[in-house]
Design a protein around this motif. Structure first.
Motif, mmCIF file in Angstrom:
data_model
loop_
_atom_site.group_PDB
_atom_site.id
_atom_site.type_symbol
_atom_site.label_atom_id
_atom_site.label_comp_id
_atom_site.label_asym_id
_atom_site.label_seq_id
_atom_site.Cartn_x
_atom_site.Cartn_y
_atom_site.Cartn_z
ATOM 1 N N VAL A 24 17.290 29.840 29.540
ATOM 2 C CA VAL A 24 18.476 30.464 30.131
ATOM 3 C C VAL A 24 19.133 31.469 29.177
ATOM 4 C CG1 VAL A 24 20.037 28.588 29.447
ATOM 5 C CG2 VAL A 24 20.613 30.021 31.401
ATOM 6 N N GLN A 25 19.089 31.184 27.868
ATOM 7 C CA GLN A 25 19.736 32.107 26.923
ATOM 8 C C GLN A 25 19.085 33.483 26.974
ATOM 9 O OE1 GLN A 25 18.594 29.079 26.030
ATOM 10 N NE2 GLN A 25 20.363 27.927 25.287
ATOM 11 N N HIS A 26 17.810 33.513 27.376
ATOM 12 C CA HIS A 26 17.136 34.799 27.532
ATOM 13 C C HIS A 26 17.355 35.368 28.927
ATOM 14 C CE1 HIS A 26 14.190 37.976 27.124
ATOM 15 N NE2 HIS A 26 13.685 37.607 28.283
ATOM 16 N N VAL A 77 21.857 36.185 26.082
ATOM 17 C CA VAL A 77 23.275 35.869 25.951
ATOM 18 C C VAL A 77 23.855 36.494 24.687
ATOM 19 C CG1 VAL A 77 22.858 33.615 24.848
ATOM 20 C CG2 VAL A 77 24.961 33.991 26.090
ATOM 21 N N SER A 78 23.063 36.544 23.619
ATOM 22 C CA SER A 78 23.571 37.174 22.406
ATOM 23 C C SER A 78 22.915 38.529 22.163
ATOM 24 C CB SER A 78 23.374 36.237 21.201
ATOM 25 O OG SER A 78 22.181 35.491 21.319
ATOM 26 N N GLY A 79 22.163 39.021 23.132
ATOM 27 C CA GLY A 79 21.514 40.322 22.993
ATOM 28 C C GLY A 79 21.922 41.278 24.105
ATOM 29 N N ALA A 80 20.992 42.157 24.488
ATOM 30 C CA ALA A 80 21.306 43.167 25.508
ATOM 31 C C ALA A 80 21.127 42.598 26.918
ATOM 32 C CB ALA A 80 20.391 44.373 25.322
ATOM 33 N N VAL A 95 -0.871 33.471 35.722
ATOM 34 C CA VAL A 95 -1.163 32.403 34.750
ATOM 35 C C VAL A 95 -2.405 32.833 33.992
ATOM 36 C CG1 VAL A 95 -1.666 29.953 34.446
ATOM 37 C CG2 VAL A 95 -0.155 30.690 36.289
ATOM 38 N N ALA A 96 -2.200 33.266 32.756
ATOM 39 C CA ALA A 96 -3.326 33.805 31.981
ATOM 40 C C ALA A 96 -3.015 33.755 30.503
ATOM 41 C CB ALA A 96 -3.585 35.264 32.390
ATOM 42 N N ASP A 97 -4.068 33.706 29.717
ATOM 43 C CA ASP A 97 -3.929 33.801 28.260
ATOM 44 C C ASP A 97 -3.785 35.281 27.923
ATOM 45 O OD1 ASP A 97 -4.322 33.912 25.500
ATOM 46 O OD2 ASP A 97 -5.552 32.093 25.541
HETATM 47 C C1 LIG Z 1 23.168 29.752 21.054
HETATM 48 C C2 LIG Z 1 21.832 30.321 21.385
HETATM 49 C C3 LIG Z 1 21.761 31.648 21.781
HETATM 50 C C4 LIG Z 1 20.505 32.193 22.105
HETATM 51 N N1 LIG Z 1 20.485 33.496 22.488
HETATM 52 C C5 LIG Z 1 19.281 34.021 22.872
HETATM 53 C C6 LIG Z 1 19.204 35.342 23.380
HETATM 54 O O1 LIG Z 1 20.188 36.074 23.484
HETATM 55 N N2 LIG Z 1 17.988 35.822 23.742
HETATM 56 C C7 LIG Z 1 16.832 35.058 23.668
HETATM 57 O O2 LIG Z 1 15.749 35.575 24.034
HETATM 58 N N3 LIG Z 1 16.882 33.806 23.201
HETATM 59 C C8 LIG Z 1 18.061 33.274 22.803
HETATM 60 N N4 LIG Z 1 18.106 32.008 22.329
HETATM 61 C C9 LIG Z 1 16.816 31.294 22.156
HETATM 62 C C10 LIG Z 1 16.335 30.690 23.475
HETATM 63 O O3 LIG Z 1 16.928 29.444 23.672
HETATM 64 C C11 LIG Z 1 14.796 30.512 23.477
HETATM 65 O O4 LIG Z 1 14.453 29.701 22.371
HETATM 66 C C12 LIG Z 1 14.021 31.796 23.403
HETATM 67 O O5 LIG Z 1 14.445 32.693 24.402
HETATM 68 C C13 LIG Z 1 12.532 31.510 23.605
HETATM 69 O O6 LIG Z 1 11.813 32.658 23.301
HETATM 70 P P1 LIG Z 1 10.320 32.822 23.804
HETATM 71 O O7 LIG Z 1 10.280 32.743 25.286
HETATM 72 O O8 LIG Z 1 9.796 34.057 23.139
HETATM 73 O O9 LIG Z 1 9.541 31.623 23.089
HETATM 74 P P2 LIG Z 1 9.052 30.221 23.610
HETATM 75 O O10 LIG Z 1 10.130 29.460 24.274
HETATM 76 O O11 LIG Z 1 8.364 29.582 22.457
HETATM 77 O O12 LIG Z 1 7.969 30.571 24.742
HETATM 78 C C14 LIG Z 1 6.739 31.171 24.510
HETATM 79 C C15 LIG Z 1 5.990 31.189 25.836
HETATM 80 O O13 LIG Z 1 4.758 31.855 25.642
HETATM 81 C C16 LIG Z 1 3.743 31.143 26.335
HETATM 82 N N5 LIG Z 1 2.478 31.405 25.617
HETATM 83 C C17 LIG Z 1 2.095 30.945 24.397
HETATM 84 N N6 LIG Z 1 0.883 31.424 24.080
HETATM 85 C C18 LIG Z 1 0.497 32.211 25.105
HETATM 86 C C19 LIG Z 1 -0.685 32.988 25.370
HETATM 87 N N7 LIG Z 1 -1.678 33.059 24.488
HETATM 88 N N8 LIG Z 1 -0.762 33.662 26.549
HETATM 89 C C20 LIG Z 1 0.253 33.591 27.480
HETATM 90 N N9 LIG Z 1 1.375 32.868 27.266
HETATM 91 C C21 LIG Z 1 1.500 32.189 26.105
HETATM 92 C C22 LIG Z 1 4.150 29.687 26.285
HETATM 93 O O14 LIG Z 1 3.578 28.980 27.367
HETATM 94 C C23 LIG Z 1 5.663 29.796 26.376
HETATM 95 O O15 LIG Z 1 6.116 29.698 27.724
HETATM 96 C C24 LIG Z 1 19.331 31.422 22.009
HETATM 97 C C25 LIG Z 1 19.427 30.085 21.613
HETATM 98 C C26 LIG Z 1 20.658 29.537 21.318
HETATM 99 C C27 LIG Z 1 20.705 28.108 20.909
#
Ligand SMILES: Cc1cc2nc3c(=O)[nH]c(=O)nc-3n(C[C@H](O)[C@H](O)[C@H](O)COP(=O)(O)OP(=O)(O)OC[C@H]3O[C@@H](n4cnc5c(N)ncnc54)[C@H](O)[C@@H]3O)c2cc1C
Length: 305
Positions: free
Chosen positions: A260-262, A241-244, A292-294
């Protein structure tokens, strides 16, 4: 509606391909306003737009100084809509045009529809949890991110015309130009996107993901925490939502939860692959193929494919 003229502008020649496609998707004929060289104007014309270029930005002037020249072209052409690819500089031009033309500006539009009254635009609010729909009467200036419009097959190249007006330097003078530190990338054009999330865990694994991306001819992207929190990748590479916004043939999410933001930044992907150790992560419900894998185990396999 095909007789509707839609003026488009951007501060890079590449961005016109999406804008011209978008103008046609809205039922209009694109006319490209360009501040820059004639060679680039010809490149832009190849995307099926009549190009009116106002010449190079003079030494010491800012890109934003093209607003006055663009205003005069817009007043002469009387388009139904002005579309611009959003950047810090085009936002400034849009603001100046809005004041001079008495037109509304809509930023971050994610979709729109044009009719005889004006334009209806939608944009995401509350971090992507809701969509606000707005209607502007008459000509509006609408800013969109790259990747919002699907690229179409361009018709025959348009004509290139040198406008009678030129860019005049404004009161702010450029005294020095430095090379930008952060890389720039056109994720919107990528056919394969390999996106890393927090589950990637460390920079060594980011490198492994990069090797995998290069083997499959993909472009690297990330979630916001990877760019803004960890600083492992450039901000220009995060989706959402705030990126590309991307619409690749294949999106591969590695350790991305799928908030959802992603996902608003990748929801238009044709085929979604997700690798996550948690089978109940939200992305697992949105993918076509979920593993489903590490990643500690899966990445070495992917990187050596
Ligand atoms: C106003 C606002 C705007 C935002 N705008 C954006 C935006 O534009 N883009 C964006 O991306 N986010 C945005 N966010 C943040 C968004 O809400 C999420 O927090 C973010 O996208 C989560 O990033 P993530 O999936 O990398 O991390 P996490 O939510 O922490 O997820 C990490 C995932 O990795 C998995 N994992 C962990 N370890 C392993 C492993 N060893 N092997 C396999 N899987 C593993 C976990 O199970 C988990 O599902 C915004 C938030 C707000 C409040």
């Amino acid at each position: 509606m095909s007789d509707k003229t839609i003026a488009v502008f951007a501060d890079t020649a590449e961005a016109y391909e999406g804008l011209c496609s978008g103008a046609r998707a809205l039922g209009g004929d694109p006319i490209a306003l360009w501040a820059g060289g004639e060679a680039e104007a010809k490149r832009i014309a190849a995307w099926g737009a009549r190009v009116v270029y106002v010449g190079e930005i003079p030494e010491g002037a800012l890109y934003e100084d093209c607003a006055l020249a663009f205003q005069q072209v817009i007043e002469a052409e009387r388009p139904a809509l002005v579309l611009a690819c959003a950047s810090k500089r085009t936002q400034c031009v849009a603001g100046r045009l809005a004041v001079r033309l008495g037109a509304p500006v809509v930023s971050d539009a994610s979709r729109m529809a044009l009719d005889d009254d004006g334009v209806e635009t939608a944009r995401l609010v509350y971090g992507g949890a809701a969509e606000r729909v707005e209607r502007s009467r008459g000509m509006a200036i609408v800013l969109v991110g790259s990747g919002v419009f699907e690229i179409d097959e361009a018709p025959a190249p348009g004509a290139v015309e040198r406008a009678e007006v030129s860019v005049e330097p404004g009161p702010i003078k450029v005294v020095e130009r430095c090379k930008r530190q952060e890389e720039t990338v056109d994720l919107g054009a990528a056919k394969v996107v390999v996106c890393v999330g927090r589950g990637i865990q460390n920079e060594r694994n980011v490198d492994a993901a990069r090797r995998f991306a290069s083997r499959v001819g993909g472009e690297m992207a990330c979630t916001r925490p990877i760019a803004e929190g960890e600083g492992w990748m450039a901000r220009s590479r995060y989706l959402g939502v705030s990126g590309a916004v991307v619409r690749p043939d294949v999106y591969v999410g590695l350790g991305v939860s799928g908030q959802v933001q992603h996902t608003v930044g990748m929801a238009e992907s044709q085929f979604v692959v997700a690798v996550n150790k948690d089978k109940s992560a939200p992305i697992m419900k949105q993918c076509d193929l979920g593993l489903v894998a590490d990643l500690e185990k899966a990445l070495p396999v992917l990187a050596s494919l």
